[in-house]
Design a protein around this motif. Structure first.
Motif, PDB file in Angstrom:
ATOM      1  N   GLU B 254      45.927  95.487 -37.386  1.00 36.00           N
ATOM      2  CA  GLU B 254      46.096  94.312 -36.530  1.00 36.00           C
ATOM      3  C   GLU B 254      45.736  93.039 -37.274  1.00 36.00           C
ATOM      4  O   GLU B 254      45.060  93.068 -38.299  1.00 36.00           O
ATOM      5  CB  GLU B 254      45.212  94.440 -35.277  1.00 36.00           C
ATOM      6  N   LYS B 255      46.185  91.939 -36.697  1.00 32.11           N
ATOM      7  CA  LYS B 255      45.862  90.625 -37.274  1.00 32.11           C
ATOM      8  C   LYS B 255      44.461  90.228 -36.845  1.00 32.11           C
ATOM      9  O   LYS B 255      44.039  90.515 -35.732  1.00 32.11           O
ATOM     10  CB  LYS B 255      46.851  89.586 -36.752  1.00 32.11           C
ATOM     11  N   TYR B 256      43.774  89.557 -37.758  1.00 33.97           N
ATOM     12  CA  TYR B 256      42.444  89.079 -37.398  1.00 33.97           C
ATOM     13  C   TYR B 256      42.343  87.579 -37.605  1.00 33.97           C
ATOM     14  O   TYR B 256      43.227  86.954 -38.198  1.00 33.97           O
ATOM     15  CB  TYR B 256      41.369  89.823 -38.171  1.00 33.97           C
ATOM     16  N   SER B 257      41.250  87.038 -37.101  1.00 35.09           N
ATOM     17  CA  SER B 257      41.054  85.593 -37.121  1.00 35.09           C
ATOM     18  C   SER B 257      41.009  85.033 -38.546  1.00 35.09           C
ATOM     19  O   SER B 257      40.561  85.703 -39.470  1.00 35.09           O
ATOM     20  CB  SER B 257      39.745  85.267 -36.399  1.00 35.09           C
ATOM     21  N   ARG B 258      41.433  83.801 -38.678  1.00 40.17           N
ATOM     22  CA  ARG B 258      41.377  83.154 -39.990  1.00 40.17           C
ATOM     23  C   ARG B 258      39.945  82.834 -40.396  1.00 40.17           C
ATOM     24  O   ARG B 258      39.656  82.487 -41.531  1.00 40.17           O
ATOM     25  CB  ARG B 258      42.213  81.871 -39.979  1.00 40.17           C
ATOM     26  N   GLN B 259      39.047  82.945 -39.411  1.00 37.76           N
ATOM     27  CA  GLN B 259      37.630  82.734 -39.734  1.00 37.76           C
ATOM     28  C   GLN B 259      37.083  83.869 -40.601  1.00 37.76           C
ATOM     29  O   GLN B 259      36.002  83.751 -41.173  1.00 37.76           O
ATOM     30  CB  GLN B 259      36.805  82.632 -38.440  1.00 37.76           C
ATOM     31  N   VAL B 260      37.806  84.974 -40.620  1.00 36.52           N
ATOM     32  CA  VAL B 260      37.387  86.093 -41.468  1.00 36.52           C
ATOM     33  C   VAL B 260      37.858  85.800 -42.882  1.00 36.52           C
ATOM     34  O   VAL B 260      38.983  86.121 -43.262  1.00 36.52           O
ATOM     35  CB  VAL B 260      37.971  87.429 -40.959  1.00 36.52           C
ATOM     36  N   ASN B 261      37.010  85.120 -43.645  1.00 33.81           N
ATOM     37  CA  ASN B 261      37.357  84.741 -45.012  1.00 33.81           C
ATOM     38  C   ASN B 261      36.142  84.860 -45.913  1.00 33.81           C
ATOM     39  O   ASN B 261      35.029  85.119 -45.434  1.00 33.81           O
ATOM     40  CB  ASN B 261      37.907  83.303 -45.027  1.00 33.81           C
ATOM     41  N   LYS B 262      36.383  84.709 -47.182  1.00 36.25           N
ATOM     42  CA  LYS B 262      35.304  84.944 -48.152  1.00 36.25           C
ATOM     43  C   LYS B 262      34.118  84.014 -47.941  1.00 36.25           C
ATOM     44  O   LYS B 262      32.974  84.415 -48.027  1.00 36.25           O
ATOM     45  CB  LYS B 262      35.858  84.800 -49.569  1.00 36.25           C
TER      46      LYS B 262
END
Lengths: 267, 285
Positions: B254-262
């Motif tokens: 599934e797609k996840y939030s763009r807040q999930v980043n390095k």
């Protein structure tokens, strides 16, 4: 700023510690529960960049309080604020429980609290205003059957707080009495709130908000803080309604609430 | 025989995942909060799956001292009886709180249970996970979307909202999975966030208080039984080649939030290390 907080290992004391640490103040923390105090202090130190001095101590013991303040002196701590949080409640009918429980309420809520206050005054910073907070209770505003000794002990703190505030006015110290309703602190406290049903929920205050506003009000030199609009309305009503009638109403409420759960202690 | 550790294993999704994995031949180690519920979950599973070892540990994961204790006990068990290997760790234990409450460590309860406990336990069991090139699954949620971490006040002391606390903690689960893959991917570890969807569990009734129980009473009726999302966990654990995605739900990746980043993952990692008082990095091992 350096703040002394009693009963700092849990509940409202810990919430005050978090509040003061978030303001960047140094903390001298005490509690009878040494392990709990150590844990709370460690958690605080990991969250905030302040100096934390945890010293476990039974404030009912004169010698231990002496040592606590001696420790403060040795570390060059000058107190700017004292938050008297340590307290205890044993619910139940006066005649229905051992006198040791009653005496414990008086010793901790009154005698020990005054002991800490008396001794701490000698360690206040000489410059700047000294702030004292007594954690009284919404219960202090009424005669409270089935919590008679607890409510009366909190009434003592309320009246004492006003009087001390006047005495210390010329010495640049202010005294605030905090009279909260239920606070969601321990599991027992939450059970107590739930057992009271609607009125329990309605008189319950938000812990983090009470901690923040109490400290703000103490800094502004206020004398009384009753958190929550409904609780404030109750506190005003308590001045008008005759005490015998209040005692009757509250007896009904507490006997119902206590029937729903085993008697529990909460701070 | 493969081994799986599942937290929050006495009811809801955790229990269903235990059953699913036991059926697939995993030795199952459950972690639960109450003695009785652990005992009844253990005996229920043992009766249904007599061929696999089932073992439950009791721990209150809101308390770091307890996480450390149970982590040590589980690791000892894995080393003694399971050749020091752990194929799957399922950090599933979670809670909601209607009001701001703090743990004995002075941390906000939802953040402490839903994220920090899993961080700490993963750290403690990492050597066994590395030995088995294991997978770490976090019970996240679609509700992680539309939020960003409140870095200035992660414990929400200045403004607590039950829904936000929950959503943020579920975002943290994904950020942790992201961070794990970055740091331990080269050692064969894969980490995932799982979106179980709306599930009929009791999460909103367990000490939640306030308005949460009321809302959950209406909402949980529309949920699916936990046996359905348990299949997602089983699939991710079993796939011969570790799935490459980060976030899996009923319909696969599934797609996840763009807040999930390095950037956010690193920041959370650093904060979690500080709050747990432990270093968790591939180099330290």
């Amino acid at each position: 700023m350096t703040v002394l907080i009693t009963g700092a290992a849990g509940g409202l004391g810990r919430a005050f510690a978090l509040e003061c640490a978030s303001r960047g103040w140094d903390l001298l923390l005490t509690d009878i529960n040494a392990e709990g105090l150590e844990r709370a202090a460690r958690g605080l130190a990991r969250q905030y960049d302040v100096n934390i001095y945890p010293v476990a101590c039974d404030i009912r013991d004169d010698g231990q309080v002496e040592r606590l303040l001696q420790y403060a002196g040795e570390n060059g701590l000058k107190l700017d604020m004292l938050l008297n949080v340590a307290g205890i409640d044993h619910e139940g009918a006066f005649a229905g429980r051992g006198f040791d429980k009653i005496a414990e309420i008086l010793r901790l809520n009154i005698e020990a609290t005054l002991r800490v206050t008396h001794k701490a005054l000698a360690f206040r910073r000489k410059t700047g205003t000294f702030r004292i907070v007594f954690v009284s209770s919404l219960a202090s505003l009424y005669p409270m059957p089935l919590k008679a000794s607890y409510a009366a002990s909190k009434r003592f703190l309320l009246d004492f707080s006003y009087a001390l505030g006047r005495e210390l006015k010329s010495e640049d110290a202010t005294v605030l009495a905090l009279c909260p309703g239920g606070l969601p602190t321990t599991r027992e406290a939450l059970n107590g709130i739930e057992a009271q049903g609607f009125w329990g929920e309605a008189t319950t205050n938000r812990l983090e908000k009470v901690a923040r506003k109490t400290v703000s009000r103490a800094l502004r030199g206020r004398k009384l803080y009753v958190p929550g609009a409904l609780n404030r309305a109750f506190s005003i009503a308590a001045r008008i309604v005759p005490p015998s009638l209040l005692a009757g109403l509250l007896y009904q409420r507490w006997s119902r609430a206590q029937a729903k759960r085993p008697a529990a202690d909460f701070m | 025989m493969k081994t799986a550790v599942v937290t929050g294993a006495t009811s809801g999704i955790g229990l269903a995942v235990c059953a699913e994995l036991a059926a697939l031949g995993f030795a199952v180690v459950g972690v639960g909060q109450s003695e009785e519920r652990c005992a009844s979950a253990a005996s229920g599973l043992a009766a249904a799956y007599p061929d696999v070892p089932i073992l439950f540990f009791r721990a209150d994961l809101s308390r770091q001292a307890e996480v450390a204790r149970v982590g040590g006990e589980i690791r000892e068990y894995l080393e003694d009886r399971r050749f020091g290997r752990l194929e799957a760790l399922i950090n599933n234990a979670g809670c909601v709180r209607g009001r701001y409450t703090t743990t004995e460590d002075g941390y906000e309860t939802v953040f402490a249970v839903n994220h920090l406990a899993g961080f700490m336990l993963s750290g403690m069991l990492m050597p066994c996970l590395i030995s088995a090139k294991g997978r770490i699954l976090m019970t996240s949620s679609g509700s992680h979307k539309g939020t960003r971490p409140r870095w200035s006040d992660m414990m929400l002391k200045r403004g607590y909202n039950p829904l936000f606390a929950y959503k943020q903690s579920k975002l943290c689960n994904l950020l942790f999975a992201y961070g794990l893959n970055e740091r331990f991917g080269k050692l064969g570890i894969s980490a995932y966030g799982i979106d179980p969807g709306l599930v009929k569990t009791d999460i909103g009734f367990k000490n939640a208080g306030g308005i949460v129980a009321l809302v959950w009473k209406l909402r949980h009726r529309r949920g699916v039984p936990p046996e359905l999302p348990a299949k997602i966990y089983a699939r991710v654990c079993l796939e011969a080649e570790a799935p490459k995605g980060l976030y899996y739900g009923m319909s696969g990746e599934e797609k996840y939030s763009r807040q999930v980043n390095k950037r956010n993952a690193d920041r959370l990692w650093e904060l979690s290390e500080r709050l747990c008082g432990m270093k968790l990095g591939a180099d330290e091992k």
